[in-house]
Design a protein around this motif. Structure first.
Motif, short mmCIF file in Angstrom:
data_model
loop_
_atom_site.label_atom_id
_atom_site.label_comp_id
_atom_site.label_asym_id
_atom_site.label_seq_id
_atom_site.Cartn_x
_atom_site.Cartn_y
_atom_site.Cartn_z
N TYR A 126 -40.05 46.85 22.54
CA TYR A 126 -41.10 47.99 23.13
C TYR A 126 -41.98 48.84 22.60
N GLY B 298 -36.15 44.01 32.51
CA GLY B 298 -36.27 45.07 32.32
C GLY B 298 -35.63 46.30 33.35
N TYR C 163 -42.19 42.13 26.26
CA TYR C 163 -41.86 43.29 27.11
C TYR C 163 -43.07 43.85 27.63
#
Length: 393
Positions: free
Chosen positions: A226, A130, A233
């Motif tokens: 997301y 990320g 995630y």
């Protein structure tokens, strides 16, 4: 080092002046001073050799994840036909204006090389960690572009420059192996926000267009989403083991990493968003973290003003104006004192790194977490390895 594939020629040469584009909206928010410090702190040659020795072979060959070079762009009006307001995007201001990079495209390429005038820039995204980071492409004496090596370092993307083939940590912005080992790239602010916020704040910005001629499922993220619960995630799965796993925060917690004077700070973004502002005392430099609602991003400043730390709060009734407790001066969200005894003073903005906690702490085990009561230094805590994911090819 492995032999690297170099499609479309060996080294992409910088081209001369691209057409300038004057986008006034939020120019101050996105402007980077040439003197802004790089994020990577000084490391010894032995440290870098140790990092290079920890590179993980994934079976993904150099350039198998194709970095983009001077890609096509579209308008926000055209891009809105395919993008949803909650989707994550990355905003970077280059000398010819701001550009918007949808995560749904970046996840398949991980690096975009831009040429503006005589300079190159590389906008990078590491899906497994990320980490969003943008750099000026000045590597030592060379102005260069970058490709994706395919190997990983603590799950983080490894880049190589096309001028010398040196390897670079995407998170650190430092060369860990090759002729340029130890060189540090100049970091450019890269803002993580949503398409809805970026489109509203920057209606004239250029938006990375879906590449043509490359077969990728651009509407589908290979790691999940997301926007949906229970995907890579946000859960606790980590693809490959990391050294010194640290349980002080959940692995995928979003942080802003800062390296100040060789000491590292992890800013808990959720804690900052709770009140919208945080005066941070821990660490070698007093910091201010504040939510700028124009792009819904957290900006970080050095709070030292004329040799003394200032303490900030929102001006009563205005979430977009600041006042300092010491003089009562009024400040813009861009860190400029616009009225009061400190009029004319300017806060130095700190370029922070968007990252998942497990990745930042793997590179920086002595980091402290702020805002909070974390002590300095913070030793890593052991934890059991977590189940991984199937490798992405």
């Amino acid at each position: 080092m492995r032999q690297r594939m170099q499609p479309h020629g060996a080294i992409f040469p910088p081209c001369r002046a691209l057409a300038g584009l004057a986008l006034a909206c939020l120019a101050a928010l996105l402007f980077l001073s040439a003197s802004a410090p790089a994020t990577a702190g000084p490391r010894t040659d032995d440290d870098l050799k140790q990092l290079a020795g920890q590179l993980l072979e994934t079976g993904v060959k150099p350039d198998a994840i194709p970095a983009l070079y001077r890609p096509e762009y579209t308008t926000t009006i055209s891009a809105a036909l395919n993008l949803e307001d909650p989707e994550p995007v990355f905003v970077v201001n280059l000398p010819d204006g701001p550009r918007i990079y949808p995560q749904r495209i970046m996840v398949w390429h991980e690096a975009v090389n831009e040429v503006v005038g005589d300079a190159t820039y590389c906008i990078t995204y590491s899906p497994l960690t990320g980490v969003v980071a943008a750099y000026r492409g000045q590597a030592g004496k060379f102005m260069t572009t970058f490709g994706v090596d395919g190997r990983l370092l603590h799950n983080n993307t490894v880049l190589f420059d096309r001028a010398t083939g040196s390897l670079w940590s995407q998170l650190l912005g430092i060369s860990i192996d090759g002729p340029l080992r130890g060189k540090v790239l100049q970091r450019v602010p890269a803002w993580w926000t949503t398409w809805g916020m970026a489109r509203a704040a920057l209606p004239d910005a250029r938006v990375l267009a879906t590449p043509t001629g490359i077969r990728r499922s651009y509407g589908k993220d290979p790691y999940g989403s997301y926007l949906l619960p229970g995907t890579y995630y946000e859960d606790e799965r980590i693809l490959h083991p990391v050294p010194r796993p640290d349980r002080r925060m959940k692995p995928k917690t979003r942080i802003l990493g800062v390296d100040m004077q060789g000491q590292q700070v992890a800013i808990d973004t959720a804690a900052v968003r709770k009140d919208g502002i945080a005066n941070i005392e821990q660490g070698p430099t007093p910091l201010l973290a504040v939510v700028d609602r124009r792009l819904d991003v957290i900006r970080v400043y050095d709070r030292m003003v004329w040799g003394k730390p200032a303490t900030f709060a929102f001006r009563k009734g205005s979430p977009n104006r600041l006042v300092d407790a010491e003089s009562g001066s009024e400040w813009s969200m861009d860190g400029k004192a616009e009225s009061g005894p400190m009029k004319g003073a300017v806060l130095n903005e700190v370029v922070a790194v968007n990252a998942m906690w497990f990745a930042w702490s793997a590179f920086h085990p002595a980091t402290i977490i702020v805002p909070g009561a974390d002590a300095w230094p913070a030793p890593p805590k052991p934890r059991l390895d977590m189940p991984g994911l199937a490798p992405f090819q």
